[in-house]
Design an enzyme around this catalytic site. Structure first.
Site, PDB file in Angstrom:
ATOM      1  N   ARG A 135      -5.525  -1.880   8.528  1.00 23.10           N
ATOM      2  CA  ARG A 135      -6.708  -2.703   8.229  1.00 23.10           C
ATOM      3  C   ARG A 135      -6.350  -3.812   7.248  1.00 23.10           C
ATOM      4  O   ARG A 135      -5.275  -3.807   6.656  1.00 23.10           O
ATOM      5  CB  ARG A 135      -7.854  -1.843   7.698  1.00 23.10           C
ATOM      6  CG  ARG A 135      -7.481  -0.979   6.534  1.00 23.10           C
ATOM      7  CD  ARG A 135      -8.645  -0.153   6.005  1.00 23.10           C
ATOM      8  NE  ARG A 135      -8.122   0.683   4.951  1.00 23.10           N
ATOM      9  CZ  ARG A 135      -7.680   1.925   5.115  1.00 23.10           C
ATOM     10  NH1 ARG A 135      -7.743   2.504   6.302  1.00 23.10           N
ATOM     11  NH2 ARG A 135      -7.167   2.591   4.117  1.00 23.10           N
ATOM     12  N   GLU A 186       0.573 -13.346  12.517  1.00 27.68           N
ATOM     13  CA  GLU A 186       1.118 -12.156  13.171  1.00 27.68           C
ATOM     14  C   GLU A 186       1.048 -11.004  12.178  1.00 27.68           C
ATOM     15  O   GLU A 186       1.372 -11.183  11.001  1.00 27.68           O
ATOM     16  CB  GLU A 186       2.578 -12.395  13.589  1.00 27.68           C
ATOM     17  CG  GLU A 186       2.767 -13.512  14.586  1.00 27.68           C
ATOM     18  CD  GLU A 186       2.062 -13.246  15.910  1.00 27.68           C
ATOM     19  OE1 GLU A 186       2.031 -12.082  16.342  1.00 27.68           O
ATOM     20  OE2 GLU A 186       1.533 -14.213  16.498  1.00 27.68           O
ATOM     21  N   SER A 237      -8.508  -4.836   4.600  1.00 29.44           N
ATOM     22  CA  SER A 237      -9.024  -4.569   3.254  1.00 29.44           C
ATOM     23  C   SER A 237      -9.428  -5.839   2.486  1.00 29.44           C
ATOM     24  O   SER A 237      -9.054  -6.013   1.329  1.00 29.44           O
ATOM     25  CB  SER A 237      -7.993  -3.773   2.435  1.00 29.44           C
ATOM     26  OG  SER A 237      -7.679  -2.577   3.093  1.00 29.44           O
ATOM     27  N   ARG A 255       1.722  -4.978   6.181  1.00 27.96           N
ATOM     28  CA  ARG A 255       1.036  -3.943   5.401  1.00 27.96           C
ATOM     29  C   ARG A 255       1.876  -2.674   5.466  1.00 27.96           C
ATOM     30  O   ARG A 255       2.257  -2.218   6.550  1.00 27.96           O
ATOM     31  CB  ARG A 255      -0.371  -3.652   5.924  1.00 27.96           C
ATOM     32  CG  ARG A 255      -1.063  -2.597   5.048  1.00 27.96           C
ATOM     33  CD  ARG A 255      -2.524  -2.398   5.348  1.00 27.96           C
ATOM     34  NE  ARG A 255      -3.104  -1.531   4.326  1.00 27.96           N
ATOM     35  CZ  ARG A 255      -4.341  -1.600   3.883  1.00 27.96           C
ATOM     36  NH1 ARG A 255      -5.170  -2.497   4.374  1.00 27.96           N
ATOM     37  NH2 ARG A 255      -4.778  -0.761   2.963  1.00 27.96           N
ATOM     38  N   ASP A 298       0.832  -1.207   0.000  1.00 25.92           N
ATOM     39  CA  ASP A 298       0.000   0.000   0.000  1.00 25.92           C
ATOM     40  C   ASP A 298       0.868   1.259   0.000  1.00 25.92           C
ATOM     41  O   ASP A 298       1.990   1.242   0.509  1.00 25.92           O
ATOM     42  CB  ASP A 298      -0.909  -0.028   1.242  1.00 25.92           C
ATOM     43  CG  ASP A 298      -2.079   0.933   1.102  1.00 25.92           C
ATOM     44  OD1 ASP A 298      -2.311   1.456  -0.011  1.00 25.92           O
ATOM     45  OD2 ASP A 298      -2.766   1.169   2.111  1.00 25.92           O
ATOM     46  N   ASN A 351     -10.638  -2.888  -6.458  1.00 28.65           N
ATOM     47  CA  ASN A 351      -9.807  -2.008  -7.309  1.00 28.65           C
ATOM     48  C   ASN A 351     -10.402  -1.812  -8.706  1.00 28.65           C
ATOM     49  O   ASN A 351     -10.064  -0.848  -9.394  1.00 28.65           O
ATOM     50  CB  ASN A 351      -8.377  -2.543  -7.441  1.00 28.65           C
ATOM     51  CG  ASN A 351      -7.531  -2.341  -6.211  1.00 28.65           C
ATOM     52  OD1 ASN A 351      -6.593  -3.087  -5.956  1.00 28.65           O
ATOM     53  ND2 ASN A 351      -7.829  -1.321  -5.407  1.00 28.65           N
TER      54      ASN A 351
HETATM   55  C1  FPP Z   1      -1.893   0.063  -3.490  1.00 31.37           C
HETATM   56  O1  FPP Z   1      -1.456   1.400  -3.459  1.00 31.37           O
HETATM   57  C2  FPP Z   1      -1.283  -0.675  -4.599  1.00 31.37           C
HETATM   58  C3  FPP Z   1      -1.957  -1.257  -5.637  1.00 31.37           C
HETATM   59  C4  FPP Z   1      -3.423  -1.197  -5.747  1.00 31.37           C
HETATM   60  C5  FPP Z   1      -1.264  -1.931  -6.745  1.00 31.37           C
HETATM   61  C6  FPP Z   1       0.015  -2.623  -6.468  1.00 31.37           C
HETATM   62  C7  FPP Z   1       0.694  -2.872  -7.737  1.00 31.37           C
HETATM   63  C8  FPP Z   1       2.026  -2.839  -7.963  1.00 31.37           C
HETATM   64  C9  FPP Z   1       3.030  -2.649  -6.935  1.00 31.37           C
HETATM   65  C10 FPP Z   1       2.476  -2.949  -9.395  1.00 31.37           C
HETATM   66  C11 FPP Z   1       3.001  -4.199  -9.907  1.00 31.37           C
HETATM   67  C12 FPP Z   1       2.690  -5.427  -9.180  1.00 31.37           C
HETATM   68  C13 FPP Z   1       3.068  -6.646  -9.567  1.00 31.37           C
HETATM   69  C14 FPP Z   1       2.776  -7.789  -8.675  1.00 31.37           C
HETATM   70  C15 FPP Z   1       3.736  -6.928 -10.828  1.00 31.37           C
HETATM   71  P1  FPP Z   1      -2.517   2.576  -3.578  1.00 31.37           P
HETATM   72  O2  FPP Z   1      -2.656   2.919  -5.007  1.00 31.37           O
HETATM   73  O3  FPP Z   1      -3.805   2.169  -2.908  1.00 31.37           O
HETATM   74  O4  FPP Z   1      -1.812   3.709  -2.773  1.00 31.37           O
HETATM   75  P2  FPP Z   1      -2.517   4.904  -1.942  1.00 31.37           P
HETATM   76  O5  FPP Z   1      -3.261   4.253  -0.815  1.00 31.37           O
HETATM   77  O6  FPP Z   1      -1.354   5.707  -1.479  1.00 31.37           O
HETATM   78  O7  FPP Z   1      -3.395   5.650  -2.900  1.00 31.37           O
END
Ligand code: FPP
Length: 247
Positions: free
Chosen positions: A195, A208, A197, A189, A21, A69
């Site tokens: 949380r 843990e 989610s 996390r 995150d 998402n």
């Molecule tokens: C959450 O951050 C992250 C995601 C929804 C996507 C995670 C994806 C990657 C790291 C890209 C590539 C992954 C792989 C496995 C190839 P957020 O966008 O919710 O951040 P924020 O809470 O700061 O808005």
């Protein structure tokens, strides 16, 4: 002594799960578009996989895209799916070099076709790797998985293949898309949010939890080592008393 040397290799978690995150906030802080946060998160994915393979952690599950998402702006969803395909292709040599097997959990059929094709290819290519299994949670949510599992079992009851009394913990577990994997001992996390989610609600019953303020694109091997060290200093009681555990 460096942090890596402090890790007790005989007490490693078998399975680590991570809620990656903070990509959006990382980008916002720098005045970048959100997608740049996701792009910079790829390095953290690579480092975490490599660190697990180097240490001998057998399973690493990453929450890459949740069922919820899909409700993000269309541009961001498309960009994330493209990034996923691009990353899978580019990272194949890293997976092969590190003897890592790729698997997924979640609603695979819901992913764009090109994404499914690329994933199937690399899943096949890495199927005999046995150092670490990387499990990508894609179009995944725990409630979706549990509902699906219940439906599969209900269907068997309806067809008289099983009776109501046959339903137990193990059957529910094995009907989940996470069924083939052991439950994570450690959940991490990033980004300071406290949380779950809708992630692995069933599987994390006795895990843990480790929360860090580090944003995902800044997460490096040392951050993973810190989480493992913290985990190794916890007493896992599984409902028993401290005295029972030490005896
Ligand atoms: C959450 O951050 C992250 C995601 C929804 C996507 C995670 C994806 C990657 C790291 C890209 C590539 C992954 C792989 C496995 C190839 P957020 O966008 O919710 O951040 P924020 O809470 O700061 O808005």
């Amino acid at each position: 002594m460096g942090i890596l040397e402090k890790i007790d290799n005989s007490k490693l978690p078998i399975h680590i799960a991570i809620i990656m995150d903070g990509n959006g906030r990382w980008a916002k802080k720098r005045g970048f578009l959100r997608i740049l946060g996701h792009e910079n998160g790829v390095k953290s994915v690579r480092e975490s996989c490599e660190a697990c393979a180097e240490l001998g952690v057998k399973f690493l599950t990453l929450y890459a895209f949740s069922t919820e998402n899909w409700n993000r702006p269309k541009d961001e969803v498309n960009a994330l799916m493209n990034l996923l395909v691009k990353t899978i292709k580019a990272e194949t040599p890293t997976l092969l070099k590190n003897n890592i097997r790729l698997q997924t959990i979640g609603d695979f059929e819901k992913l764009p076709e090109n994404c499914q094709i690329e994933l199937k290819k690399i899943i096949k290519e890495t199927e005999h790797n046995n150092r670490t299994t990387l499990v990508l949670a894609l179009s995944y949510s725990s409630k979706w998985d549990i509902v699906n599992s219940v439906k599969k079992i209900a269907e068997k009851v309806k067809n008289n293949e099983i009776s109501l009394d046959d339903i137990n913990d193990e059957m529910i577990n094995n009907s989940l898309t996470t069924g083939p994997f052991p439950h994570p001992e450690l959940l991490i996390r990033t980004s300071g949010e406290l949380r779950l989610s809708n992630f692995l609600l069933w599987e994390l019953a006795y895990s843990e939890f480790y929360f860090t303020d580090t944003l995902w694109p800044d997460f490096r091997k040392n951050d993973l080592y810190k989480a493992i060290l913290d985990y190794q200093n916890r007493e896992r009681r599984f409902g028993k008393t401290s005295e029972q555990i030490s005896n």
